[in-house]
Design an enzyme around this catalytic site. Structure first.
Site, short mmCIF file in Angstrom:
data_model
loop_
_atom_site.label_atom_id
_atom_site.label_comp_id
_atom_site.label_asym_id
_atom_site.label_seq_id
_atom_site.Cartn_x
_atom_site.Cartn_y
_atom_site.Cartn_z
N GLU A 128 1.00 -1.33 0.04
CA GLU A 128 0.09 -0.06 -0.02
C GLU A 128 0.71 1.33 -0.02
O GLU A 128 0.69 2.27 -0.54
CB GLU A 128 -0.85 0.12 1.18
CG GLU A 128 -2.11 0.85 1.25
CD GLU A 128 -3.22 0.54 0.37
OE1 GLU A 128 -2.86 0.67 -0.95
OE2 GLU A 128 -4.45 0.56 0.82
N THR A 180 -4.40 8.89 -4.68
CA THR A 180 -4.22 8.75 -3.37
C THR A 180 -3.30 9.66 -2.58
O THR A 180 -3.60 10.62 -1.75
CB THR A 180 -4.24 7.28 -2.51
OG1 THR A 180 -5.19 6.73 -3.19
CG2 THR A 180 -4.26 7.40 -0.84
N1 HSE Z 1 -7.64 6.29 4.32
C1 HSE Z 1 -7.04 6.56 2.87
C2 HSE Z 1 -7.20 7.96 2.53
C3 HSE Z 1 -7.77 5.56 2.06
O1 HSE Z 1 -8.35 8.44 2.32
O2 HSE Z 1 -6.39 8.42 2.18
C4 HSE Z 1 -7.25 5.64 0.61
O3 HSE Z 1 -6.27 4.53 0.04
#
Ligand code: HSE
Length: 307
Positions: A128, A180
């Protein structure tokens, strides 16, 4: 056993108010990965989908997760990964988590299930990091555990499965990419105390709503005063989507993960389909292409696929 095929579900993380700490698995869409154990050390990646993801293991989310797992394996072994992804990278429904979690669960099966779920989450989180530049488990944990999961702490890892009633999920995926890493960079570093109070009250109430099957409480708690106001500008017609979905009967919803997908929860399938129609109406006027899914929160995380 030298070969397994797993199905790895999409996930919705944050669940509106619970940034980085809550997520759930959905029944559809799912990625498929076939892993073969090899006596040759290292990782080989074969892409059978159209996403053109890197095949060098160090640059590939699944490859990095498997390399993290292999570091803990004493014997000489490696894996060949055949990737059949359906979940588009950058969609906001946990594409990278499905890759990282799917392959480590599959590898664990081939190694006689020697690693715990927590260890698998740790390996998958290394993948990730490649996708988002940060360690977070709110897609990985529900992808591996299924259902709704809360990540109370990353260090040490503390994951709690939250019971929830049957809930239907409508997802709209605008065909634009939100990275992201970029959606994280735009967030404010400091939060006023008054907003923090609203937010943690909502998180606590949302969890309580799930555990008590209290739909009104779930609906009232799906409010985000910290992240959504900043990120929603990246998603065309976001406010309209929310208003029209609520008018169609949705309990509530918001940005799925870091977007651009938007999800809504409904009590029953009929409402979830009405919400889908409302979302399609809104989006057909934006000129942005989109896909929709009507599905459920799924109790099943990554699982072996039987032929
Ligand atoms: N919690 C993370 C975000 C999830 O909102 O950046 C995205 O992979």
């Amino acid at each position: 056993m030298n070969e397994v095929t797993v199905s790895s579900p999409a996930t919705v993380s944050n669940v509106v108010c619970a940034f980085d700490v809550l997520g759930f698995a959905i029944a559809e869409p799912c990625d498929t990965f076939t892993l073969r154990k090899t006596s040759k050390k290292g990782v080989t990646i074969i892409n059978r989908d159209n996403f053109n993801l890197p095949t060098e293991p160090e640059k590939n989310v699944a490859g990095v997760a498997i390399l993290a797992l292999l570091k803990e394996v004493k014997e000489e072994s490696g894996f060949e990964i055949v990737s059949n992804k359906i979940i588009k990278p950058g969609s906001g429904i946990g594409s990278s988590a499905a890759s990282a979690a799917g392959v480590v669960v599959a590898a664990n099966h081939l190694l006689g299930n020697r690693f715990s779920k927590e260890q698998l989450v740790e390996f998958a989180m290394c993948g990730e990091v490649v996708a988002s530049g940060s360690r977070h488990a709110d897609n990985i944990a529900p992808c591996i555990y299924g259902g709704v999961t809360l990540i109370r702490s990353l260090n040490p890892l503390d994951i709690i499965s939250i019971p929830a009633p049957e809930l239907f999920v409508t997802v709209i995926h605008p065909q634009i990419e939100v990275k992201t890493s970029e959606a994280r960079q735009i967030l404010k570093r400091n939060v006023p105390l008054k907003d923090a109070i609203t937010q943690w009250a909502n998180v606590a109430a949302l969890i309580t709503g799930f555990m008590k099957s209290d739909y009104d409480l779930i609906s009232r708690s799906l409010e985000d005063v910290i992240v959504e106001p900043v990120r929603s500008i990246l998603i065309p017609a976001f406010d309209k989507l929310k208003i029209k979905s609520k008018e169609a009967g949705a309990l509530g919803g918001g940005i799925s993960g870091s977007g651009p997908s938007v999800f809504m929860l409904s009590k029953d399938l009929k409402t979830a389909k009405k919400v889908e129609t409302a979302m399609k109406d809104v989006y057909s006027k934006t000129g942005v292409e989109f896909h929709t899914h009507v599905t459920t929160i799924s109790q099943q995380g990554v699982h072996l696929k039987t032929k």
